[in-house]
Design a protein around this motif. Structure first.
Motif, short mmCIF file in Angstrom:
data_model
loop_
_atom_site.label_atom_id
_atom_site.label_comp_id
_atom_site.label_asym_id
_atom_site.label_seq_id
_atom_site.Cartn_x
_atom_site.Cartn_y
_atom_site.Cartn_z
N LEU A 4 0.73 -1.23 0.02
CA LEU A 4 0.21 -0.16 0.04
C LEU A 4 0.98 1.22 0.02
N LEU A 5 1.96 1.35 0.73
CA LEU A 5 2.73 2.48 0.96
C LEU A 5 3.45 2.73 -0.42
N LYS A 6 4.05 1.73 -0.98
CA LYS A 6 4.64 1.59 -2.25
C LYS A 6 3.85 2.31 -3.47
N LEU A 7 2.99 1.73 -3.63
CA LEU A 7 1.78 2.28 -4.49
C LEU A 7 1.29 3.52 -4.32
N THR A 8 0.98 3.97 -3.08
CA THR A 8 0.56 5.28 -2.69
C THR A 8 1.62 6.24 -3.01
N ALA A 9 3.02 6.04 -2.65
CA ALA A 9 4.28 6.84 -2.91
C ALA A 9 4.34 6.93 -4.55
N VAL A 10 4.18 5.85 -5.43
CA VAL A 10 4.24 6.20 -6.75
C VAL A 10 3.36 6.96 -7.19
N LEU A 11 1.84 6.70 -6.96
CA LEU A 11 1.06 7.55 -7.63
C LEU A 11 0.65 8.90 -7.26
N GLU A 12 1.03 8.97 -5.63
CA GLU A 12 0.93 10.33 -5.27
C GLU A 12 2.08 11.23 -5.81
N ALA A 13 3.23 10.60 -5.76
CA ALA A 13 4.55 11.40 -6.20
C ALA A 13 4.15 11.77 -7.70
N ALA A 14 3.82 10.86 -8.44
CA ALA A 14 3.53 11.27 -9.84
C ALA A 14 2.48 12.24 -10.14
N THR A 15 1.43 12.11 -9.39
CA THR A 15 0.35 13.22 -9.76
C THR A 15 0.94 14.64 -9.24
N GLY A 16 1.55 14.61 -8.11
CA GLY A 16 2.28 15.70 -7.29
C GLY A 16 3.23 16.40 -8.62
N LEU A 17 4.13 15.54 -9.02
CA LEU A 17 5.03 16.16 -9.97
C LEU A 17 4.52 16.72 -11.38
N ALA A 18 3.19 16.00 -11.62
CA ALA A 18 2.31 16.65 -12.63
C ALA A 18 1.56 17.82 -12.54
N LEU A 19 1.21 18.17 -11.44
CA LEU A 19 0.64 19.28 -10.91
C LEU A 19 1.68 20.54 -10.51
#
Length: 123
Positions: A4-19
């Protein structure tokens, strides 16, 4: 909890970088709306917050038995509940719609359920 923490890390970091990089495109994909002016730096700050959440989850990924990791999962649960509600309201209540809106609503709801499952079966 580690997955969960790994997937959350990837999804949120990618979304954050896109924003941070292209907030107008992210908002268009999510809500089908254009942003300008003060909305752009606000979107970038939201992106920085998501990037920070992603980094925190990544750093906690191998420490899933600690109280700190559990606290992070509780925080992510709250985030996923609110994100699900806000995006669902944007679609239903405000009539906003981008191609990514409903997949994101489902994703946040599923991630919230996964957070609850991890908290129930944790140490």
């Amino acid at each position: 909890m580690s997955r969960l923490l790994k997937l959350t890390a990837v999804l949120e970091a990618a979304t954050g970088l896109a924003l941070i990089a292209v907030p107008a495109i992210v908002v268009r994909l999510l809500l089908g709306a254009e942003i300008s002016g003060a909305s752009i730096p606000l979107g970038r700050v939201a992106g920085a917050a998501l990037l920070a959440l992603g980094i925190a989850c990544w750093l906690a990924r191998d420490d899933s038995q600690s109280r700190t990791a559990r606290g992070l999962v509780v925080a992510m649960l709250m985030y996923n509940i609110v994100a699900t509600a806000v995006f669902a309201f944007a679609g239903i209540g405000l009539g906003l719609y981008g191609v990514a809106l409903w997949p994101v609503v489902v994703l946040h709801a599923a991630m919230g359920v996964w957070c609850v499952a991890c908290l129930r079966h944790g140490p």
